[in-house]
Design a protein around this motif. Structure first.
Motif, short mmCIF file in Angstrom:
data_model
loop_
_atom_site.label_atom_id
_atom_site.label_comp_id
_atom_site.label_asym_id
_atom_site.label_seq_id
_atom_site.Cartn_x
_atom_site.Cartn_y
_atom_site.Cartn_z
N ASP A 175 0.81 -1.23 0.00
CA ASP A 175 0.00 0.00 0.00
C ASP A 175 0.84 1.27 0.00
N GLU A 176 2.10 1.20 -0.48
CA GLU A 176 2.93 2.40 -0.61
C GLU A 176 3.16 2.66 -2.10
N PRO A 177 2.49 3.66 -2.70
CA PRO A 177 2.65 3.94 -4.13
C PRO A 177 4.08 4.35 -4.45
N ILE A 178 4.61 3.82 -5.54
CA ILE A 178 5.96 4.14 -6.00
C ILE A 178 5.84 4.76 -7.39
N ALA A 179 6.44 5.94 -7.57
CA ALA A 179 6.40 6.62 -8.86
C ALA A 179 7.23 5.86 -9.89
N VAL A 180 6.71 5.74 -11.10
CA VAL A 180 7.41 5.07 -12.19
C VAL A 180 7.40 5.97 -13.42
N MET A 181 8.36 5.71 -14.31
CA MET A 181 8.50 6.49 -15.53
C MET A 181 8.34 5.58 -16.74
N ILE A 182 8.15 6.20 -17.90
CA ILE A 182 8.12 5.43 -19.13
C ILE A 182 9.47 4.73 -19.32
N GLY A 183 9.43 3.44 -19.57
CA GLY A 183 10.64 2.63 -19.70
C GLY A 183 10.95 1.81 -18.47
N ASP A 184 10.34 2.15 -17.32
CA ASP A 184 10.56 1.36 -16.10
C ASP A 184 9.92 -0.02 -16.24
N VAL A 185 10.50 -0.98 -15.50
CA VAL A 185 10.06 -2.38 -15.56
C VAL A 185 9.68 -2.83 -14.16
N PHE A 186 8.59 -3.60 -14.06
CA PHE A 186 8.23 -4.21 -12.78
C PHE A 186 7.83 -5.66 -13.01
N ARG A 187 7.74 -6.40 -11.92
CA ARG A 187 7.48 -7.84 -12.02
C ARG A 187 6.45 -8.26 -10.99
N ILE A 188 5.47 -9.06 -11.42
CA ILE A 188 4.53 -9.71 -10.52
C ILE A 188 4.50 -11.19 -10.90
N GLY A 189 4.64 -12.07 -9.92
CA GLY A 189 4.72 -13.50 -10.24
C GLY A 189 5.86 -13.74 -11.21
N GLN A 190 5.54 -14.38 -12.34
CA GLN A 190 6.54 -14.62 -13.38
C GLN A 190 6.38 -13.66 -14.56
N GLU A 191 5.56 -12.65 -14.38
CA GLU A 191 5.30 -11.70 -15.47
C GLU A 191 6.21 -10.48 -15.32
N ILE A 192 6.91 -10.15 -16.41
CA ILE A 192 7.77 -8.96 -16.45
C ILE A 192 7.09 -7.95 -17.36
N VAL A 193 6.84 -6.76 -16.80
CA VAL A 193 6.00 -5.76 -17.47
C VAL A 193 6.78 -4.45 -17.58
N ARG A 194 6.64 -3.79 -18.73
CA ARG A 194 7.33 -2.52 -18.96
C ARG A 194 6.32 -1.42 -19.27
N PHE A 195 6.56 -0.22 -18.73
CA PHE A 195 5.75 0.95 -19.05
C PHE A 195 6.25 1.55 -20.36
N GLU A 196 5.32 1.82 -21.26
CA GLU A 196 5.68 2.39 -22.56
C GLU A 196 4.78 3.57 -22.87
N ALA A 197 5.30 4.48 -23.69
CA ALA A 197 4.53 5.65 -24.10
C ALA A 197 3.66 5.31 -25.30
N LEU A 198 2.58 6.04 -25.43
CA LEU A 198 1.72 5.93 -26.62
C LEU A 198 2.09 7.07 -27.56
#
Length: 349
Positions: free
Chosen positions: A211-234
């Motif tokens: 429950d602690e929000p963490i700021a992320v930027m375009i290009g940042d990567v995070f992981r949940i379980g075995q899923e690796i996810v990247r933030f991308e711009a439109l």
């Protein structure tokens, strides 16, 4: 003089340890006076008051014992100029006692002395310097490997204030082919601990607190379980050279997208992020991963506030991890994901 019973080297009466072998000297090893009537050791004559000897000059002369000399009074030692390099006494690093160059062990504490010439000679006496504030002792950092059920699988204590870990360092890192040979560097300085990624292939991930929000930027990567996810711009689709507009789904209200990383240079499905945000999970949410047993039913939330993207863990069982892109601070209890292993940081001041 005191004769060492171990190596037979003679030492001065006030020495506590032998200069030849470092053994502790017995306190009763000084030469003994034989009592009258006792049997002396072989070869040592006994001289008694009033006895006639054959080696005292004229035959029949009575041996005379001079009165004991008064105790010598030593004047205070004056400060002397510093001796030439390599010619002064050897200072014991443990107790500070000044020893002769021929000593192999300290006469005061018995510690082994460095070889002559390897340390500078004792300098001349000088006025006492002002006390220097003591510096705090370096912290001890322990990496504890965690199993999937949260139990401890082993630990590794970092041997220095700056240390790089990788696949070839320590037993708990061996066998993980997802770790690079030089994976991450830990630095402890001024009471703080930091970690930086050494351009490893698979990165270093830090677990988010619930429950602690963490700021992320375009290009940042995070992981949940075995899923690796990247933030991308439109990015807006530009018209062709002849002015024809491209058709596409409406993107009004979307602030970016998340894309699944399915290989080193490949991405899979992507999902646009509306201004109202997204929820990710295995059973509930806007983006579901029903086949990943390490993802909780409702795992994390992506939100957008005042032009900034945030990711928040919602109390998932296995955690949400963000990949670090620069040197970040660590505190006691933080959890890192490196390769396929979890490590808890334990800091002992």
């Amino acid at each position: 003089m005191i004769t060492c019973p171990k190596c037979n080297k003679e030492n001065q009466d006030h020495y506590k340890f032998c200069l030849g072998c470092g053994s502790e000297l017995p306190r009763d090893a000084s030469p003994k006076k034989f009592a009258s009537g006792g049997t002396p050791p072989q070869g040592i004559p006994v001289v008694r008051p009033g006895a006639v000897t054959d080696d005292m000059g004229a035959k029949g002369a009575v041996a005379q014992f001079p009165p004991p000399a008064p105790a010598a009074v030593h004047p205070p030692i004056a400060a002397q100029a510093a001796p030439a390099a390599g010619a002064g006494p050897v200072i014991c690093k443990d107790c500070g006692h000044a020893n002769a160059l021929t000593n192999r062990f300290c006469a005061s504490c018995g510690a082994k002395l460095p070889k002559p010439g390897s340390v500078p000679a004792m300098a001349a006496a000088s006025p006492a310097a002002p006390p220097v504030a003591s510096t705090p002792s370096a912290m001890t950092v322990v990496l504890t490997a965690l199993r999937a059920d949260g139990s401890e699988a082993g630990s590794y204590t970092l041997p220095s204030a700056t240390f790089t870990i990788g696949r070839d360092v320590g037993a708990i890192f061996a066998g993980d082919n997802y770790l690079s040979p030089r994976h991450a560097t830990f630095v402890s300085k001024n009471g703080k601990l930091t970690v930086r990624d050494e351009s490893s292939l698979n990165g270093v991930y830090k677990k988010l607190r619930r429950d602690e929000p963490i700021a992320v930027m375009i290009g940042d990567v995070f992981r949940i379980g075995q899923e690796i996810v990247r933030f991308e711009a439109l990015s807006a689709m530009q018209a062709t050279a002849d002015g024809v507009e491209r058709l596409g789904s409406p993107s009004k209200g979307y602030v970016g997208r998340i894309a699944l990383i399915i290989g080193r240079d490949a991405t899979g499905n992507s999902f646009p992020i509306p201004e109202t945000g997204l929820h990710l999970g295995r059973e509930r949410g806007d983006v579901l991963f029903p086949e990943d047993g390490y993802v909780s039913g409702l795992h994390c939330r992506i939100s957008y506030e005042r032009g900034q993207l945030f990711v928040t863990d919602l109390g998932s069982s296995n955690g949400t991890f963000t990949r670090i892109s620069s040197e970040v601070d660590l505190i006691d209890g933080d959890v890192l994901l490196m390769g396929q292993q979890l490590f808890r940081i334990n800091i002992q001041a």
